[in-house]
Scaffold this motif. Structure first.
Motif, PDB file in Angstrom:
ATOM      1  N   ASP A  98       0.831  -1.203   0.000  1.00  0.00           N
ATOM      2  CA  ASP A  98       0.000   0.000   0.000  1.00  0.00           C
ATOM      3  C   ASP A  98       0.868   1.257   0.000  1.00  0.00           C
ATOM      4  O   ASP A  98       0.430   2.320  -0.428  1.00  0.00           O
ATOM      5  CB  ASP A  98      -0.895   0.020   1.250  1.00  0.00           C
ATOM      6  CG  ASP A  98      -2.015  -1.002   1.152  1.00  0.00           C
ATOM      7  OD1 ASP A  98      -2.406  -1.349   0.019  1.00  0.00           O
ATOM      8  OD2 ASP A  98      -2.494  -1.469   2.200  1.00  0.00           O
ATOM      9  N   PHE A  99       2.108   1.127   0.525  1.00  0.00           N
ATOM     10  CA  PHE A  99       2.991   2.289   0.642  1.00  0.00           C
ATOM     11  C   PHE A  99       4.357   1.956   0.059  1.00  0.00           C
ATOM     12  O   PHE A  99       4.742   0.796   0.019  1.00  0.00           O
ATOM     13  CB  PHE A  99       3.154   2.686   2.113  1.00  0.00           C
ATOM     14  CG  PHE A  99       1.844   2.909   2.827  1.00  0.00           C
ATOM     15  CD1 PHE A  99       1.154   4.103   2.672  1.00  0.00           C
ATOM     16  CD2 PHE A  99       1.297   1.920   3.636  1.00  0.00           C
ATOM     17  CE1 PHE A  99      -0.062   4.309   3.316  1.00  0.00           C
ATOM     18  CE2 PHE A  99       0.090   2.110   4.283  1.00  0.00           C
ATOM     19  CZ  PHE A  99      -0.594   3.320   4.126  1.00  0.00           C
ATOM     20  N   LEU A 117      14.734   5.484  13.693  1.00  0.00           N
ATOM     21  CA  LEU A 117      14.620   5.831  12.277  1.00  0.00           C
ATOM     22  C   LEU A 117      13.182   6.242  11.996  1.00  0.00           C
ATOM     23  O   LEU A 117      12.239   5.575  12.428  1.00  0.00           O
ATOM     24  CB  LEU A 117      14.987   4.616  11.422  1.00  0.00           C
ATOM     25  CG  LEU A 117      14.815   4.765   9.905  1.00  0.00           C
ATOM     26  CD1 LEU A 117      15.820   5.747   9.336  1.00  0.00           C
ATOM     27  CD2 LEU A 117      14.954   3.411   9.220  1.00  0.00           C
ATOM     28  N   THR A 118      13.024   7.355  11.286  1.00  0.00           N
ATOM     29  CA  THR A 118      11.680   7.747  10.859  1.00  0.00           C
ATOM     30  C   THR A 118      11.619   7.656   9.340  1.00  0.00           C
ATOM     31  O   THR A 118      12.430   8.259   8.644  1.00  0.00           O
ATOM     32  CB  THR A 118      11.348   9.176  11.331  1.00  0.00           C
ATOM     33  OG1 THR A 118      11.421   9.189  12.758  1.00  0.00           O
ATOM     34  CG2 THR A 118       9.941   9.566  10.916  1.00  0.00           C
ATOM     35  N   LEU A 119      10.686   6.855   8.862  1.00  0.00           N
ATOM     36  CA  LEU A 119      10.537   6.641   7.425  1.00  0.00           C
ATOM     37  C   LEU A 119       9.245   7.308   6.963  1.00  0.00           C
ATOM     38  O   LEU A 119       8.202   7.119   7.577  1.00  0.00           O
ATOM     39  CB  LEU A 119      10.392   5.146   7.126  1.00  0.00           C
ATOM     40  CG  LEU A 119      11.632   4.276   7.119  1.00  0.00           C
ATOM     41  CD1 LEU A 119      11.238   2.865   6.715  1.00  0.00           C
ATOM     42  CD2 LEU A 119      12.674   4.823   6.146  1.00  0.00           C
ATOM     43  N   THR A 120       9.336   8.073   5.884  1.00  0.00           N
ATOM     44  CA  THR A 120       8.115   8.646   5.326  1.00  0.00           C
ATOM     45  C   THR A 120       7.853   7.986   3.984  1.00  0.00           C
ATOM     46  O   THR A 120       8.706   8.007   3.101  1.00  0.00           O
ATOM     47  CB  THR A 120       8.254  10.170   5.157  1.00  0.00           C
ATOM     48  OG1 THR A 120       8.658  10.703   6.428  1.00  0.00           O
ATOM     49  CG2 THR A 120       6.933  10.790   4.767  1.00  0.00           C
ATOM     50  N   MET A 121       6.689   7.360   3.890  1.00  0.00           N
ATOM     51  CA  MET A 121       6.377   6.605   2.682  1.00  0.00           C
ATOM     52  C   MET A 121       5.201   7.232   1.946  1.00  0.00           C
ATOM     53  O   MET A 121       4.319   7.819   2.568  1.00  0.00           O
ATOM     54  CB  MET A 121       6.044   5.162   3.062  1.00  0.00           C
ATOM     55  CG  MET A 121       7.145   4.528   3.904  1.00  0.00           C
ATOM     56  SD  MET A 121       6.784   2.827   4.387  1.00  0.00           S
ATOM     57  CE  MET A 121       7.318   1.976   2.921  1.00  0.00           C
ATOM     58  N   ASP A 122       5.218   7.108   0.627  1.00  0.00           N
ATOM     59  CA  ASP A 122       4.102   7.604  -0.179  1.00  0.00           C
ATOM     60  C   ASP A 122       3.090   6.480  -0.382  1.00  0.00           C
ATOM     61  O   ASP A 122       3.438   5.305  -0.306  1.00  0.00           O
ATOM     62  CB  ASP A 122       4.605   8.054  -1.561  1.00  0.00           C
ATOM     63  CG  ASP A 122       5.453   9.312  -1.465  1.00  0.00           C
ATOM     64  OD1 ASP A 122       5.775   9.723  -0.339  1.00  0.00           O
ATOM     65  OD2 ASP A 122       5.797   9.868  -2.524  1.00  0.00           O
ATOM     66  N   GLN A 123       1.878   6.878  -0.663  1.00  0.00           N
ATOM     67  CA  GLN A 123       0.862   5.873  -0.969  1.00  0.00           C
ATOM     68  C   GLN A 123       1.090   5.370  -2.399  1.00  0.00           C
ATOM     69  O   GLN A 123       1.417   6.152  -3.290  1.00  0.00           O
ATOM     70  CB  GLN A 123      -0.513   6.532  -0.852  1.00  0.00           C
ATOM     71  CG  GLN A 123      -1.639   5.531  -0.878  1.00  0.00           C
ATOM     72  CD  GLN A 123      -2.986   6.175  -0.583  1.00  0.00           C
ATOM     73  OE1 GLN A 123      -3.093   7.392  -0.409  1.00  0.00           O
ATOM     74  NE2 GLN A 123      -4.012   5.349  -0.514  1.00  0.00           N
ATOM     75  N   LYS A 126      -3.221   4.548  -7.095  1.00  0.00           N
ATOM     76  CA  LYS A 126      -4.388   3.684  -7.313  1.00  0.00           C
ATOM     77  C   LYS A 126      -4.490   3.396  -8.811  1.00  0.00           C
ATOM     78  O   LYS A 126      -5.050   4.181  -9.569  1.00  0.00           O
ATOM     79  CB  LYS A 126      -5.647   4.390  -6.797  1.00  0.00           C
ATOM     80  CG  LYS A 126      -5.634   4.680  -5.298  1.00  0.00           C
ATOM     81  CD  LYS A 126      -5.680   3.393  -4.500  1.00  0.00           C
ATOM     82  CE  LYS A 126      -5.669   3.649  -2.999  1.00  0.00           C
ATOM     83  NZ  LYS A 126      -5.426   2.411  -2.225  1.00  0.00           N
ATOM     84  N   LEU A 146      -7.875  -7.344   1.040  1.00  0.00           N
ATOM     85  CA  LEU A 146      -7.510  -8.076   2.258  1.00  0.00           C
ATOM     86  C   LEU A 146      -7.606  -7.133   3.446  1.00  0.00           C
ATOM     87  O   LEU A 146      -7.065  -6.033   3.408  1.00  0.00           O
ATOM     88  CB  LEU A 146      -6.075  -8.592   2.140  1.00  0.00           C
ATOM     89  CG  LEU A 146      -5.527  -9.275   3.405  1.00  0.00           C
ATOM     90  CD1 LEU A 146      -6.032 -10.706   3.510  1.00  0.00           C
ATOM     91  CD2 LEU A 146      -4.008  -9.271   3.413  1.00  0.00           C
ATOM     92  N   GLU A 147      -8.312  -7.543   4.480  1.00  0.00           N
ATOM     93  CA  GLU A 147      -8.367  -6.755   5.711  1.00  0.00           C
ATOM     94  C   GLU A 147      -8.135  -7.680   6.903  1.00  0.00           C
ATOM     95  O   GLU A 147      -8.141  -8.908   6.766  1.00  0.00           O
ATOM     96  CB  GLU A 147      -9.735  -6.066   5.857  1.00  0.00           C
ATOM     97  CG  GLU A 147     -10.017  -4.969   4.830  1.00  0.00           C
ATOM     98  CD  GLU A 147      -9.134  -3.728   4.996  1.00  0.00           C
ATOM     99  OE1 GLU A 147      -8.597  -3.510   6.103  1.00  0.00           O
ATOM    100  OE2 GLU A 147      -8.966  -3.001   3.997  1.00  0.00           O
TER     101      GLU A 147
END
Lengths: 229, 229
Positions: A98-99, A117-123, A126, A146-147
């Protein structure tokens, strides 16, 4: 299309961490290698099917590593397959993240560890919307949802159908995905659930999903024919 | 100790994504399954070694999933092995993550994707210090240092030796790790590098690393004996 190093059709029955094939082989007195008679019938059945697909080239394996690989590959493949119009079914079972971290934000070197560590992820984009609208507008498109939270499952699946405009969402819960799924269309829900006996016999839920999808795809083709005439 | 689903000794020669064993099998005219004669000698050699270790139980496989699993398992195993004193070598080749998300910070359900994601990860505890100091103070401990930047490699390895007090760091660069490593001790560096011919013959660098470590471990045992007397 599969992720590099994923289990693959046929050989998946003999994954190295479970059912390692070496456990089923034996050294014979004449110096050759054979398969233990207890396991030979199953392996023979798998091998026959494997050799048949190899000979007839009925399966094309395309592997991907990154999300970008997946999206570009999917676009290329679906554009080629769009010539098949309504006769093509797109079964989007690959569990794509998803990211992701876009290439331009990737560090060149291994991240040094001196603290957290700080990670910034994009979506992940779609892609179903452009796929349905532009790449294969006549195709029969099946996606997965899937949930882990049962309370969200059906609503989110229906929301995806409305948002992207494709035909079916196969809704599944992580914990029970191998024995129960729901086929969701814009106006119906169809539950597929293995019985305890079927689970004990190692029946795979895909053997129930695929015939149901094939039936619906046949209907889809018949309806498209009517529209053409 | 290995991560669940990692390739494993012996069967690693036949991974499903490369050298799938089904490609080497054949259906014989009598209905049995055999191994294609071109591939049989190698498979026979692998199978003989595999069956020998199975019979003699010379290898214990312990798998882990999370970093916490790994650390607890390592502590248990090393504490048991500490009875072997200087006769035990600890070859810490598992590529454990540098960062992790502790269980108490894990969400219960799948993370919903409506925009980007920011992940905050903790640094994995530096377990080499307690291992060297408390768990196996007499053991011969070999750790690995993998980097991508050649400029950092030797300094970081030497820093680890000073910080944790163990015996050897095997320093390797991601891009060339299968053909070149440096064995680093507090006062020496020893390069192991495969020649082009060795690479062409599929010689594995571990076949050069292990004898060198065994030699140094033998010295370690001899020196420990002197101290005991």
């Amino acid at each position: 299309m599969h992720r590099q190093f994923s289990l693959q059709p046929y050989s998946r029955h003999y994954s190295h961490s479970k059912n390692c094939f070496l456990d089923f082989m034996e050294l014979k007195s004449d110096g050759s290698i054979g398969v233990n008679s207890k396991y030979a019938p199953k392996m023979k059945a798998v091998l026959e099917k494997y050799q048949e697909f190899k000979k007839n080239e009925t399966l094309l394996f395309l592997d991907f590593v990154t999300v970008a690989d997946y999206l570009f590959l999917l676009r290329s493949v679906t554009r080629i397959m769009s010539a098949l119009k309504e006769h093509a079914m797109y079964y989007l079972a690959a569990a794509v993240s998803d990211f992701f971290i876009p290439a331009q934000k990737m560090p060149q070197h291994k991240i040094q560890s001196d603290g957290g560590l700080t990670l910034t992820m994009d979506q992940v984009p779609k892609f179903l919307k452009p796929m349905v609208t532009n790449w294969v507008p006549c195709g029969f498109i099946v996606s997965f949802k899937l949930e882990t939270d049962p309370a969200l499952l059906v609503d989110k699946s229906r929301h995806a159908l409305t948002r992207y405009g494709h035909q079916i969402v196969i809704a599944n819960l992580l914990a029970i995905r191998k024995r129960e799924v729901i086929l969701i269309t814009r106006d119906s829900e169809f539950q597929i659930k293995l019985t305890e006996d079927e689970i004990a016999e190692n029946i795979e839920i895909e053997s129930r999903i695929i015939p149901e999808l094939t039936k619906r795809h046949d209907e889809w083709i018949r309806n498209a024919d009517h529209v053409d005439m």
